[in-house]
Every structure is written in structure tokens, then in C-alpha cells.
Design an enzyme around this catalytic site. Structure first.
Site, short mmCIF file in Angstrom:
data_model
loop_
_atom_site.label_atom_id
_atom_site.label_comp_id
_atom_site.label_asym_id
_atom_site.label_seq_id
_atom_site.Cartn_x
_atom_site.Cartn_y
_atom_site.Cartn_z
NE ARG A 1 -4.03 1.79 2.38
CZ ARG A 1 -4.25 2.51 3.49
NH1 ARG A 1 -3.58 2.25 4.60
NH2 ARG A 1 -5.15 3.46 3.49
CG HIS B 1 -1.54 5.27 -0.20
ND1 HIS B 1 -2.40 6.00 0.60
CD2 HIS B 1 -2.23 4.17 -0.57
CE1 HIS B 1 -3.55 5.35 0.72
NE2 HIS B 1 -3.47 4.23 0.02
CG ASP B 2 6.08 7.23 -3.02
OD1 ASP B 2 6.05 8.45 -2.72
OD2 ASP B 2 7.07 6.71 -3.58
N GLY C 1 4.06 11.22 -8.02
CA GLY C 1 4.85 10.16 -8.62
C GLY C 1 5.61 9.37 -7.58
CG ASN D 1 -1.53 8.83 2.88
OD1 ASN D 1 -1.96 7.87 2.25
ND2 ASN D 1 -0.92 9.85 2.29
N PRO E 1 -7.38 7.76 -4.84
CG PRO E 1 -7.22 6.19 -6.54
CD PRO E 1 -6.40 6.88 -5.50
#
Length: 338
Positions: free
Chosen positions: A64, A68-69, A74, A96, A175
Site C-alpha cells: 500500500r 500511495h507514494d 509520482g 494516509n 482514489p
């Protein structure tokens, strides 16, 4: 038979990655640290394996972290940065708050700094750790993989670390678990990923856990009228309500009951039964391309999914990368260099 299928899919994946690397030779490449830090990947692998052996649930959080990074600025390691007196960082954004596994990345970075100071980026460590976590969680094929010393996919490296991290950008780019299919496709398209990539990468939900608050409104107040999400199987909703009470901020639930530490295709079977934890999981049934992929996973070998997942992960891992003289190589992953 399982070994034969695995070797076959590994050969095909290696060929695809070779072609991709040829096209992006100036950006990332497999074996980037071959001369500058020959043991880089082995050090990350050893670190991840050490934590995995103590707690197999670490695989989901590490995967994950990479997602998320990459979806914010990017794949530049910006999700690892701490907030400052003037800026709230990505890790402090609401989506997060439940991220975990930072300690594994920090441990790998510490080991790498001892072996080859200032060479391996935190962004690359995230990408490698995600791959290693999945490889260690691949069930029966995973055992063969570990024995043979192979991986589910090879990771092109050469990323450099970003120096900016903003919570507002995480809110804007990640998202939502409540997103509809049109929103999901648009979010992925903005990152250069297709509807098929969306269906494949959603398969990451086959491992890991989720906090109740991440899907609570599906159970108790989906449209603001005290109702349940109609896309959720009613019987499964009853079971989830027995585990998650309103306002519960601490309880976690397995993404795939009884199989949250094994990377396989069981997630897709749950989605077809309308038992995905997130509304975004069931949204895959609202589009022909994504539902076709879900159907295709029901009776296909795991090796086929592993191949697809590896290709999409490499594609995702190229989003907005910093290379060459851009960015920096952080000494500590949570802090920019002074």
C-alpha cells in the site's frame, strides 16, 4: 506443475520488462545499483523477510505504501516525509492515517546507508519492498519462489527522492474507497494507467486489513439515511456489523477473510459475491473491461494473475519518477537533506 507454470510466467514477465526497460533506458532500469551498490536489493529483501517472518501482515502495508507514494507526485518517496512547522505532509492526510510499514523502510535504509552511503533512494526502497512483500506472500508458488531465490517481478530502479510532500495533494490524488467506476477510471487514467490496470492493481486487496472506519458508512449510513450500501451482500453486511460498531476507530478487518496474508486471486471471487470491503471494489462490476477481468480470474491459474500484476506494478512504478540529477538521495527517509 506449479513450478513449471511459475517459470513460464517469470520468463514472459522478464521479456516484457526487458522491452519496457529498452524503451525507458534513460529513466529506470533493472539492476541500476549493480556497480554502485551490488547488494542493494538483497539488503532490502533480507530486511523485509526478517519482518515478514515475525509478522506476515506487514506485506499489505508495504504494498500500500508504494501505491500511495506513486499516486501523489509520482514514485518519489514523498509519502515517507514528515510534516514540518510550515507544511502538513502526505502521511498526515486523512487517507494516509492508516498507513503502516514505515519502520521496515527505515530499517532497510539504515542497512543500506551502512553498506553504501548516499546511493540508494528511499523511493527505490519502497518499490523493492513492495515487490519483496508480495513475493513472500504468494502462497504455494511463493514457497517455490523463496526457495529458488526468484521474485514475482523485477523492479526497474534509479528513482531519486522528492523534497516536497503536501497533505492537500494526497487528498486530491488518492482514489477514495467510496469511488464509483467512472471516478476510478479517471483517477487511473490521469496517471497513465488503464481500466485493466485498475482491475489488476485492485487485486492488491487480496492481502492486508482495513480499519472499520474506512468502510463504516457502507454498513450504517451509505446515503445519509441510515441505510446500507446496496452493492454489499446483505448477509456479509450483517457479519461486518458484528465486527465493526459505529464510531469504531481501532478494529481492523481482513480484506479477504482467513487469507489476508496470502497473495492469490481470492479477492476476485469475493468481489463477484459482492463481498469486497470497499465500495470501490464492487465498482469493478460496473464496467465491461473491469468486470471481464474479474471474471477471467475466477478459473485461471494464479501464475497468470502474478504476471499481470507484475506488469501493472512496473507500469505504476514509473509514474512521475525523478531520475538523473533531479531530486536527491535522502540520508533519512523521513527528512529531506539539510
Amino acid at each position: 506443475m506449479a513450478m513449471r507454470l511459475f517459470l513460464s510466467f517469470l520468463f514472459r514477465l522478464t521479456l516484457v520488462l526487458f522491452l519496457l526497460d529498452s524503451a525507458y533506458a534513460q529513466a529506470l532500469r533493472v539492476g541500476f545499483y549493480k556497480n554502485s551498490c551490488p547488494d542493494a536489493e538483497a539488503i532490502v529483501r533480507k530486511t523485509v523477510a526478517s519482518y515478514f517472518s515475525q509478522d506476515p501482515t506487514v506485506s499489505g502495508p508495504l504494498l500500500r505504501l508504494h501505491f500511495h507514494d506513486c499516486f501523489v507526485r509520482g514514485c518519489d518517496g514523498s509519502v515517507l516525509l514528515n510534516s514540518t512547522k510550515t507544511t502538513s505532509a502526505e502521511k498526515d492526510a486523512m487517507p494516509n492515517h492508516s498507513l503502516d510499514g514505515f519502520y521496515v523502510i527505515d530499517a532497510a535504509k539504515e542497512a543500506l546507508e551502512k553498506a553504501c552511503p548516499g546511493i540508494v533512494s528511499c523511493a527505490d526502497i519502497i518499490a523493492l519492498a513492495a515487490r519483496d512483500a508480495v513475493s513472500l506472500a504468494t502462497g504455494s508458488v511463493g514457497k517455490e519462489t523463496r526457495t529458488a531465490g526468484n521474485y514475482v517481478w523485477e523492479v526497474p530502479t534509479g528513482r531519486r527522492d522528492g523534497i516536497v510532500s503536501m497533505a492537500s495533494e494526497a487528498l486530491a490524488n488518492l482514489p477514495s474507497p467510496y469511488a464509483e467506476i467512472t471516478q476510478l477510471k479517471a483517477s487511473f487514467a490521469a496517471k497513465g494507467l488503464s481500466a485493466k490496470d485498475l482491475a489488476i492493481l485492485s487485486g492488491a486487496h487480496t492481502i492486508g486489513n482495513s480499519h472499520c472506519y474506512s468502510f463504516e458508512s457502507r454498513l450504517y449510513n451509505f446515503t445519509g439515511r441510515g441505510d446500507t450500501d446496496p452493492t454489499l451482500d446483505p448477509k456479509y453486511a450483517i457479519k461486518l456489523r458484528s465486527q465493526c460498531k459505529p464510531g469504531d476507530e481501532t478494529t481492523t478487518v481482513e480484506m479477504v477473510p482467513g487469507s489476508s496474508t496470502t497473495f492469490d486471486t481470492k479477492y476476485y471471487k469475493l468481489v463477484m459475491k459482492r463481498r469486497g470491503l470497499f465500495h470501490s471494489d464492487e465498482a469493478l462490476l460496473q464496467d465491461k473491461e473491469t468486470i471481464d477481468y474479474v471474471y477471467s480470474r475466477l478459473d485461471s491459474p494464479k501464475s497468470s494473475f502474478f504476471f499481470d500484476f507484475g506488469v501493472s506494478m512496473v507500469k505504476m512504478g514509473r509514474i512521475g519518477v525523478l531520475t538523473g540529477k533531479a531530486g536527491e538521495i535522502r540520508k533519512q527517509c523521513a527528512l529531506v537533506n539539510s
